[in-house]
Design a protein around this motif. Sequence first.
Motif, PDB file in Angstrom:
ATOM      1  N   TRP A 167      10.756 -36.083 -19.333  1.00 56.24           N
ATOM      2  CA  TRP A 167      10.961 -34.832 -20.065  1.00 56.24           C
ATOM      3  C   TRP A 167      12.424 -34.427 -20.043  1.00 56.24           C
ATOM      4  O   TRP A 167      12.910 -33.781 -20.973  1.00 56.24           O
ATOM      5  N   GLY A 168      13.131 -34.794 -18.980  1.00 54.27           N
ATOM      6  CA  GLY A 168      14.563 -34.523 -18.928  1.00 54.27           C
ATOM      7  C   GLY A 168      15.353 -35.455 -19.820  1.00 54.27           C
ATOM      8  O   GLY A 168      16.292 -35.040 -20.506  1.00 54.27           O
ATOM      9  N   ASN A 169      14.971 -36.722 -19.839  1.00 55.89           N
ATOM     10  CA  ASN A 169      15.738 -37.719 -20.578  1.00 55.89           C
ATOM     11  C   ASN A 169      15.439 -37.723 -22.073  1.00 55.89           C
ATOM     12  O   ASN A 169      16.307 -38.038 -22.890  1.00 55.89           O
ATOM     13  N   TYR A 170      14.203 -37.373 -22.437  1.00 59.00           N
ATOM     14  CA  TYR A 170      13.770 -37.547 -23.823  1.00 59.00           C
ATOM     15  C   TYR A 170      14.647 -36.802 -24.839  1.00 59.00           C
ATOM     16  O   TYR A 170      15.047 -37.390 -25.857  1.00 59.00           O
ATOM     17  N   PRO A 171      14.986 -35.527 -24.623  1.00 59.84           N
ATOM     18  CA  PRO A 171      15.845 -34.853 -25.613  1.00 59.84           C
ATOM     19  C   PRO A 171      17.208 -35.523 -25.776  1.00 59.84           C
ATOM     20  O   PRO A 171      17.805 -35.470 -26.855  1.00 59.84           O
ATOM     21  N   LEU A 172      17.714 -36.159 -24.712  1.00 60.92           N
ATOM     22  CA  LEU A 172      19.005 -36.833 -24.808  1.00 60.92           C
ATOM     23  C   LEU A 172      18.944 -38.023 -25.756  1.00 60.92           C
ATOM     24  O   LEU A 172      19.955 -38.391 -26.356  1.00 60.92           O
ATOM     25  N   LEU A 195      17.087 -27.154 -29.793  1.00 60.76           N
ATOM     26  CA  LEU A 195      17.898 -26.640 -28.685  1.00 60.76           C
ATOM     27  C   LEU A 195      19.385 -26.641 -29.003  1.00 60.76           C
ATOM     28  O   LEU A 195      20.152 -25.885 -28.406  1.00 60.76           O
ATOM     29  N   GLY A 196      19.803 -27.505 -29.919  1.00 67.69           N
ATOM     30  CA  GLY A 196      21.223 -27.700 -30.165  1.00 67.69           C
ATOM     31  C   GLY A 196      21.805 -28.675 -29.156  1.00 67.69           C
ATOM     32  O   GLY A 196      21.170 -28.998 -28.141  1.00 67.69           O
ATOM     33  N   ILE A 197      23.005 -29.145 -29.400  1.00 67.80           N
ATOM     34  CA  ILE A 197      23.593 -30.179 -28.534  1.00 67.80           C
ATOM     35  C   ILE A 197      23.806 -29.671 -27.109  1.00 67.80           C
ATOM     36  O   ILE A 197      23.357 -30.292 -26.140  1.00 67.80           O
ATOM     37  N   ILE A 198      24.478 -28.545 -26.959  1.00 66.34           N
ATOM     38  CA  ILE A 198      24.733 -28.008 -25.622  1.00 66.34           C
ATOM     39  C   ILE A 198      23.421 -27.617 -24.954  1.00 66.34           C
ATOM     40  O   ILE A 198      23.206 -27.853 -23.756  1.00 66.34           O
ATOM     41  N   GLY A 199      22.530 -27.015 -25.728  1.00 72.08           N
ATOM     42  CA  GLY A 199      21.228 -26.630 -25.196  1.00 72.08           C
ATOM     43  C   GLY A 199      20.429 -27.822 -24.710  1.00 72.08           C
ATOM     44  O   GLY A 199      19.716 -27.742 -23.702  1.00 72.08           O
ATOM     45  N   THR A 200      20.554 -28.955 -25.407  1.00 77.92           N
ATOM     46  CA  THR A 200      19.861 -30.176 -24.996  1.00 77.92           C
ATOM     47  C   THR A 200      20.316 -30.624 -23.617  1.00 77.92           C
ATOM     48  O   THR A 200      19.499 -30.964 -22.751  1.00 77.92           O
ATOM     49  N   PHE A 201      21.618 -30.613 -23.394  1.00 74.99           N
ATOM     50  CA  PHE A 201      22.150 -31.057 -22.103  1.00 74.99           C
ATOM     51  C   PHE A 201      21.756 -30.091 -20.980  1.00 74.99           C
ATOM     52  O   PHE A 201      21.414 -30.531 -19.879  1.00 74.99           O
ATOM     53  N   SER A 202      21.788 -28.813 -21.256  1.00 81.98           N
ATOM     54  CA  SER A 202      21.392 -27.832 -20.242  1.00 81.98           C
ATOM     55  C   SER A 202      19.911 -27.980 -19.900  1.00 81.98           C
ATOM     56  O   SER A 202      19.518 -27.914 -18.731  1.00 81.98           O
ATOM     57  N   PHE A 203      19.106 -28.187 -20.920  1.00 85.89           N
ATOM     58  CA  PHE A 203      17.667 -28.372 -20.737  1.00 85.89           C
ATOM     59  C   PHE A 203      17.394 -29.632 -19.909  1.00 85.89           C
ATOM     60  O   PHE A 203      16.586 -29.611 -18.977  1.00 85.89           O
ATOM     61  N   SER A 204      18.066 -30.722 -20.253  1.00 88.72           N
ATOM     62  CA  SER A 204      17.876 -31.974 -19.516  1.00 88.72           C
ATOM     63  C   SER A 204      18.329 -31.834 -18.070  1.00 88.72           C
ATOM     64  O   SER A 204      17.682 -32.365 -17.155  1.00 88.72           O
ATOM     65  N   ALA A 205      19.423 -31.119 -17.843  1.00 89.80           N
ATOM     66  CA  ALA A 205      19.909 -30.907 -16.478  1.00 89.80           C
ATOM     67  C   ALA A 205      18.859 -30.193 -15.640  1.00 89.80           C
ATOM     68  O   ALA A 205      18.653 -30.522 -14.461  1.00 89.80           O
ATOM     69  N   LEU A 206      18.183 -29.219 -16.232  1.00 93.57           N
ATOM     70  CA  LEU A 206      17.129 -28.487 -15.520  1.00 93.57           C
ATOM     71  C   LEU A 206      16.003 -29.418 -15.101  1.00 93.57           C
ATOM     72  O   LEU A 206      15.566 -29.396 -13.939  1.00 93.57           O
ATOM     73  N   PHE A 207      15.553 -30.267 -16.021  1.00 90.59           N
ATOM     74  CA  PHE A 207      14.425 -31.148 -15.701  1.00 90.59           C
ATOM     75  C   PHE A 207      14.832 -32.287 -14.768  1.00 90.59           C
ATOM     76  O   PHE A 207      14.018 -32.732 -13.954  1.00 90.59           O
TER      77      PHE A 207
END
Length: 299
Positions: free
Chosen positions: A174-179, A200-212
């Motif tokens: 779930w963390g890697n998939y948006p990347l 999520l947008g580009i920055i939002g994608t990275f922040s989201f992935s960092a959380l997971f």
Amino acid sequence: MITRSSILHLRIPFSLFLLPVFLFALGLTPNLNESRLLLVFLALHLFLYPSSNGYNSYYDRDTDSIGGLKRPPQVTKDLLSLSLGFFGIALLLAWQINIAFTSMVLIYGLVSMAYSHPSTRLKRLPWIGWLIAGLFQGYFTFAMAYAGLSDFGWDIFLKPHVLIPGMLTSLMLWGNYPLTQVYQHEEDARRGDMTLSRKLGIIGTFSFSALFFTLAGAGFTWFFLDKGLDRFLWVFLSAMAPIVLYFLVWFAFVRRQPERYANYSWAMGMNWISAIALNAFFIYFFLEYTQILQVFGFL
């Protein structure tokens, strides 16, 4: 006639990126058997995953980079029949184990088809698509591999010793998939696909992935400590170190110039370093946890 284009769209080497889930299940299986190991590996990695790749490519008809293909060739008509043929072979191999494992392979294949088929196209549903992709490539695949390797049935899906490590793999995915979607925004927009990364947008994608990734790291830490496997935890954290470092460096570049650095090359670099580090760790985990080398007199 099978074209070179269709063979490339199967993206067989891409199965390497999902191999850690299989290896994790292999390390925990209580009924290790060489013939089942070979059957499950071939069914999943040589036929089921490539079938899914080819089927989705047939309906996506990407012209820009996709996972495993920087310049995807034009899709030809034989790709659909080739992908379905691979799916059929996966089912035949699964049948050699038991009917339950065969039904698991069938369900995985049908769900993966729903991701891109025009009548369902889960790819257009950002949260549902993300949830199902991570759940099936992680937890479901872990439980499916565990069942096939051990000759078990559906009942093991809710057993804590399968559910917990399986869900940990889903957290990672779930963390890697948006990347994996972050460089495809333009093409997805042209097709009308609202992926989670687009939402999520580009920055939002990275922040989201960092959380997971943080949740997954904490989950694996708890898992190893709870089982008294401290020695594996330190090796796991060592394996994760280059992945985290790569992600942080990539994120730093993206924050400065999102459109320039949220690209295919960086995303595939993330996939490759993750695959190499995690496959190495789970091979080590399998060999040490099962003590298979000692059993066969290698140590």
